[in-house]
Scaffold this motif. Structure first.
Motif, PDB file in Angstrom:
ATOM      1  N   ILE A 100      -9.621   4.255  -3.525  1.00  0.00           N
ATOM      2  CA  ILE A 100      -8.474   4.267  -4.178  1.00  0.00           C
ATOM      3  C   ILE A 100      -8.422   5.247  -5.220  1.00  0.00           C
ATOM      4  O   ILE A 100      -9.442   5.361  -6.346  1.00  0.00           O
ATOM      5  CB  ILE A 100      -8.329   2.925  -4.825  1.00  0.00           C
ATOM      6  CG1 ILE A 100      -8.264   1.726  -3.808  1.00  0.00           C
ATOM      7  CG2 ILE A 100      -6.792   2.828  -5.766  1.00  0.00           C
ATOM      8  CD1 ILE A 100      -8.227   0.369  -4.023  1.00  0.00           C
ATOM      9  N   ILE A 135       0.726  -1.251  -0.164  1.00  0.00           N
ATOM     10  CA  ILE A 135      -0.005  -0.194  -0.013  1.00  0.00           C
ATOM     11  C   ILE A 135       0.891   1.252  -0.086  1.00  0.00           C
ATOM     12  O   ILE A 135       0.548   2.123  -0.437  1.00  0.00           O
ATOM     13  CB  ILE A 135      -0.991   0.067   1.279  1.00  0.00           C
ATOM     14  CG1 ILE A 135      -1.989  -1.165   0.810  1.00  0.00           C
ATOM     15  CG2 ILE A 135      -1.756   1.506   1.368  1.00  0.00           C
ATOM     16  CD1 ILE A 135      -3.108  -1.271   1.961  1.00  0.00           C
ATOM     17  N   VAL A 176      -4.578   5.802  -1.565  1.00  0.00           N
ATOM     18  CA  VAL A 176      -5.369   5.099  -0.786  1.00  0.00           C
ATOM     19  C   VAL A 176      -5.671   5.653   0.761  1.00  0.00           C
ATOM     20  O   VAL A 176      -5.002   6.005   1.474  1.00  0.00           O
ATOM     21  CB  VAL A 176      -4.722   3.580  -0.311  1.00  0.00           C
ATOM     22  CG1 VAL A 176      -5.690   2.483   0.214  1.00  0.00           C
ATOM     23  CG2 VAL A 176      -4.278   2.897  -1.684  1.00  0.00           C
ATOM     24  N   GLU A 215      -1.115   4.799  -6.647  1.00  0.00           N
ATOM     25  CA  GLU A 215      -2.629   5.399  -6.150  1.00  0.00           C
ATOM     26  C   GLU A 215      -2.776   5.808  -4.722  1.00  0.00           C
ATOM     27  O   GLU A 215      -1.935   5.102  -3.925  1.00  0.00           O
ATOM     28  CB  GLU A 215      -3.565   4.204  -6.315  1.00  0.00           C
ATOM     29  CG  GLU A 215      -3.810   3.949  -7.929  1.00  0.00           C
ATOM     30  CD  GLU A 215      -2.825   3.321  -8.513  1.00  0.00           C
ATOM     31  OE1 GLU A 215      -1.999   2.551  -7.834  1.00  0.00           O
ATOM     32  OE2 GLU A 215      -2.843   2.811  -9.648  1.00  0.00           O
ATOM     33  N   CYS A 256      -4.151   6.027   5.578  1.00  0.00           N
ATOM     34  CA  CYS A 256      -3.873   6.548   4.034  1.00  0.00           C
ATOM     35  C   CYS A 256      -2.539   6.440   3.803  1.00  0.00           C
ATOM     36  O   CYS A 256      -1.751   6.235   4.901  1.00  0.00           O
ATOM     37  CB  CYS A 256      -4.562   7.965   4.228  1.00  0.00           C
ATOM     38  SG  CYS A 256      -3.492   9.227   5.296  1.00  0.00           S
ATOM     39  N   ASN A 257      -2.334   6.120   2.665  1.00  0.00           N
ATOM     40  CA  ASN A 257      -0.878   5.891   2.091  1.00  0.00           C
ATOM     41  C   ASN A 257      -0.252   7.140   1.700  1.00  0.00           C
ATOM     42  O   ASN A 257      -0.746   8.190   1.683  1.00  0.00           O
ATOM     43  CB  ASN A 257      -0.877   4.772   0.981  1.00  0.00           C
ATOM     44  CG  ASN A 257      -1.428   5.251  -0.059  1.00  0.00           C
ATOM     45  OD1 ASN A 257      -1.953   6.276  -0.166  1.00  0.00           O
ATOM     46  ND2 ASN A 257      -1.031   4.570  -1.171  1.00  0.00           N
ATOM     47  N   GLN A 308     -12.152   4.678  -6.992  1.00  0.00           N
ATOM     48  CA  GLN A 308     -12.829   3.711  -6.824  1.00  0.00           C
ATOM     49  C   GLN A 308     -12.979   3.624  -5.428  1.00  0.00           C
ATOM     50  O   GLN A 308     -12.183   3.539  -4.709  1.00  0.00           O
ATOM     51  CB  GLN A 308     -12.054   2.756  -7.398  1.00  0.00           C
ATOM     52  CG  GLN A 308     -12.595   1.283  -7.228  1.00  0.00           C
ATOM     53  CD  GLN A 308     -13.727   0.917  -8.044  1.00  0.00           C
ATOM     54  OE1 GLN A 308     -13.708   0.937  -9.056  1.00  0.00           O
ATOM     55  NE2 GLN A 308     -14.832   0.416  -7.229  1.00  0.00           N
ATOM     56  N   MET A 329       2.262   1.970  -3.441  1.00  0.00           N
ATOM     57  CA  MET A 329       1.311   2.159  -4.255  1.00  0.00           C
ATOM     58  C   MET A 329       1.429   3.700  -5.162  1.00  0.00           C
ATOM     59  O   MET A 329       1.394   4.327  -4.266  1.00  0.00           O
ATOM     60  CB  MET A 329      -0.064   1.868  -4.049  1.00  0.00           C
ATOM     61  CG  MET A 329      -0.534   0.574  -4.173  1.00  0.00           C
ATOM     62  SD  MET A 329      -2.018   0.194  -3.476  1.00  0.00           S
ATOM     63  CE  MET A 329      -3.250   1.001  -4.543  1.00  0.00           C
ATOM     64  N   HIS A 344      -6.826   7.118  -8.555  1.00  0.00           N
ATOM     65  CA  HIS A 344      -5.887   6.962  -9.310  1.00  0.00           C
ATOM     66  C   HIS A 344      -5.730   8.452 -10.018  1.00  0.00           C
ATOM     67  O   HIS A 344      -6.718   8.944 -10.544  1.00  0.00           O
ATOM     68  CB  HIS A 344      -6.237   5.853 -10.393  1.00  0.00           C
ATOM     69  CG  HIS A 344      -5.595   5.694 -11.481  1.00  0.00           C
ATOM     70  ND1 HIS A 344      -4.042   5.258 -11.223  1.00  0.00           N
ATOM     71  CD2 HIS A 344      -5.696   5.551 -13.161  1.00  0.00           C
ATOM     72  CE1 HIS A 344      -3.764   4.990 -12.841  1.00  0.00           C
ATOM     73  NE2 HIS A 344      -4.519   5.525 -13.635  1.00  0.00           N
TER      74      HIS A 344
END
Ligand code: ADP
Length: 555
Positions: A318, A224, A231, A229, A243-244, A303, A227, A320
């Motif tokens: 998520i 995560i 999150v 994206e 949260c990332n 998403q 990533m 993007h």
């Protein structure tokens, strides 16, 4: 000693002893007393028989002395009564039997004159009671001994159990904390031993499970965190679960995120909040485009899925980032529109004049040549647009890449100057080759010559008649060389300067077209120079002229 197990063991042992001894005491005392009484009765009965016989065999007139003598011998009280029950003699006259309990026995016999007599032998039961008391005393002494023994046994047992229980307890409490996980000593096959073994098995399983979970969560965390994206997970009250870093970067959250902080405190984005709320309400996943002012107006494809959390349902988003994609898409669309637009004008001219010629202008000897020249000019224009586009696309796609080589700047500049000479002469522009130092740079020969040529052609094209173009090559810093091309031309308005390197951008469209420009020349220059790790700078004064500087790393 404080252990409740010890107290319980002790009390139960004492209670057991007391109950047992109480019962034993009750029955044994009664039994002893009965036994003693029976013995006494039997003795008295034998004595009575013997005395009765003695009285018949040796009748005596002096009953008083007889009873006294025999009472001493038989250790009893002897009383003699006549047939009617009247006392005739008594070994202890005047004493009544009322104070003590007595055992007595009567026997019938005869007096000297043959009249019936009754003989009564009685002995106090005091001795019987004394015997019973002696038994009770022994029982008490035994009880005390047993109680002391029980205390000792309870203490020893409880101390052993206590030690093992404390050990098990400590093990159960600390087996997960690092360093403290010492296994309990299991040296016995009793219940505590088997409890210890069960604990040990359970601890091993739990340790393995915790290790697996730790590994799994570390792996998930790593995925995560890395990533691209963003999150974000929230609970049903819109408190952030995690949260990332990508999410933090997108929404410019610089501090570390405290646990369960309200999302509103972290990110004020109504679009994101609305979407999260909708998923929390409906429990249905959602996929939507999100343009977020809170994230510097960047665009996301969001998403959002429902998420089961310990406190109910939550949601996980998520995000993007499609800002760059959208920008590229826009650039592509603009490019296609621009290309079509650029092609349309010359094509329209060619089509139009061809039709005019076919419709009879061919016979018009005064104009037909002019029309053909127009058609030719536009065809040339189409060709130059096509070739410029080709060069540009080659540069963008990275074709003709190859390693940069050591190129003499002097040679590259001279080659470009040679090419532009004819154009300069035609426009009556003087080219001055100033201080051109012999420097070598790391570059691609074709690209470098193309870039320099484009700059020189512009300096000539956008110049005034009798104007001047000045070229020099200098070492601008210990490891950089600069080609400076200065012209005395039209100059570029200040507000247009940042845009002149865009494709098809022209300050004065009519003028550019008139001088055969495509609007792609400077885009090609910028691309080429940047590919060689160089930079292009521009300064300009409207009406006075422009100065383009190409900076390249020295080989
Ligand atoms: P073009 O094919 O039109 O020359 P360029 O990309 O080479 O296209 O240049 C873009 C625009 O920048 C030109 O149309 C022109 O308006 C302006 N420009 C470029 N170089 C100069 C210059 N030396 N002096 C004045 N304007 C210039």
């Amino acid at each position: 000693m404080n252990s409740s197990i010890f107290r319980k063991l002790l009390w139960s042992a004492l209670l057991l002893i007391a109950a047992t001894l109480g019962t034993v005491d009750f029955y044994l005392t009664r039994y002893t007393r009965q036994q003693q009484a029976d013995n006494l009765a039997a003795r008295l009965s034998v004595e009575a028989g013997m005395l009765g016989a003695d009285l018949i065999a040796h009748p005596t007139r002096d009953l008083s002395s007889w009873v006294k003598k025999n009472a001493l011998l038989a250790r009893t009280r002897i009383s003699v009564f006549d047939g009617s029950g009247k006392p005739l003699a008594d070994s202890e006259p005047g004493e009544s039997n009322s104070q003590d309990a007595f055992s007595y026995i009567e026997a019938r016999t005869r007096a000297i004159d043959g009249s019936p007599l009754a003989l009564r032998l009685s002995a106090p039961l005091k001795e019987t009671n004394m015997a019973a008391n002696a038994v009770r005393l022994r029982i008490l002494a035994t009880s005390f001994g047993a109680a002391v023994f029980a205390l000792l046994v309870a203490f020893l047992l409880s101390r052993g159990f206590n030690r093992r229980i404390v050990q098990l307890k400590r093990f159960a409490e600390t087996f997960l904390s690092a360093g403290a996980a010492r296994d309990p000593v299991i040296d016995s096959s009793d219940e505590l031993g088997s409890l210890g073994r069960s604990l040990q098995r359970m601890a091993a399983q739990i340790r393995e499970l915790v290790e697996r979970l730790n590994l799994e969560s570390a792996r998930r965390e790593a995925i995560i965190s890395s990533m691209a994206e963003g999150v974000l997970a929230v609970d049903h009250q819109l408190h952030v679960i995690f949260c990332n870093p990508a999410f933090q970067r997108a929404f410019d959250v610089r501090t570390s995120v405290p646990e369960r902080v309200s999302l509103l405190e972290l990110v004020r984005d109504s679009g994101l909040l609305t979407m999260l709320n909708r998923v929390l309400e409906t429990g249905e996943p959602l996929k939507e485009h999100l343009q977020s002012p809170a994230a510097g107006n960047r665009s996301f494809e969001a998403q959002i899925n429902p998420l089961a959390t310990s406190s109910g349902t939550g949601a996980i988003a998520i995000l993007h980032d499609i800002t760059d994609l959208e920008r590229l898409e826009q650039i592509r669309k603009d490019f296609v529109a621009n290309v079509s637009h650029e092609l349309r004008t010359p094509l329209a001219a060619i089509t139009g004049y061809t039709e005019t010629l076919l419709e009879g202008a061919m016979e018009d000897t005064q104009n037909n040549r002019k029309f053909l020249e127009i058609i030719q000019n536009n065809a040339v224009r189409l060709t130059s647009i096509a070739s410029d586009l080709l060069v540009l696309s080659e540069m963008e796609s990275g074709a003709a890449r190859g390693e940069p080589q050591c190129i003499s700047l002097q040679e590259a500049v001279d080659s470009a100057l040679q090419t532009v000479e004819a154009e300069a002469n035609a426009r009556n522009v003087h080219i001055v080759r100033g201080n051109v130092q012999a420097l070598e740079v790391r570059a691609h020969r074709v690209r470098l010559e193309q870039a320099l040529l484009n700059l020189l052609v512009n300096a000539v094209k956008f110049n005034r008649p009798d104007g001047e173009v000045h070229v020099e090559v200098i070492r601008s810093s210990p490891n950089q060389a600069s080609v400076v091309i200065t012209d005395t031309g039209l100059g570029i308005p200040y507000e247009d300067l940042p845009r002149i390197f865009e494709r098809f951008y022209r300050v004065d469209k009519a003028r550019s077209r008139q001088v055969g420009g495509t609007g792609l020349g400077l885009s090609i220059v910028k691309h080429a120079i940047e590919r060689m790790n160089g930079r292009i700078l521009v300064e300009s004064q409207l009406g006075r002229g422009s100065k383009f500087t190409v900076v390249l790393p020295i080989a």
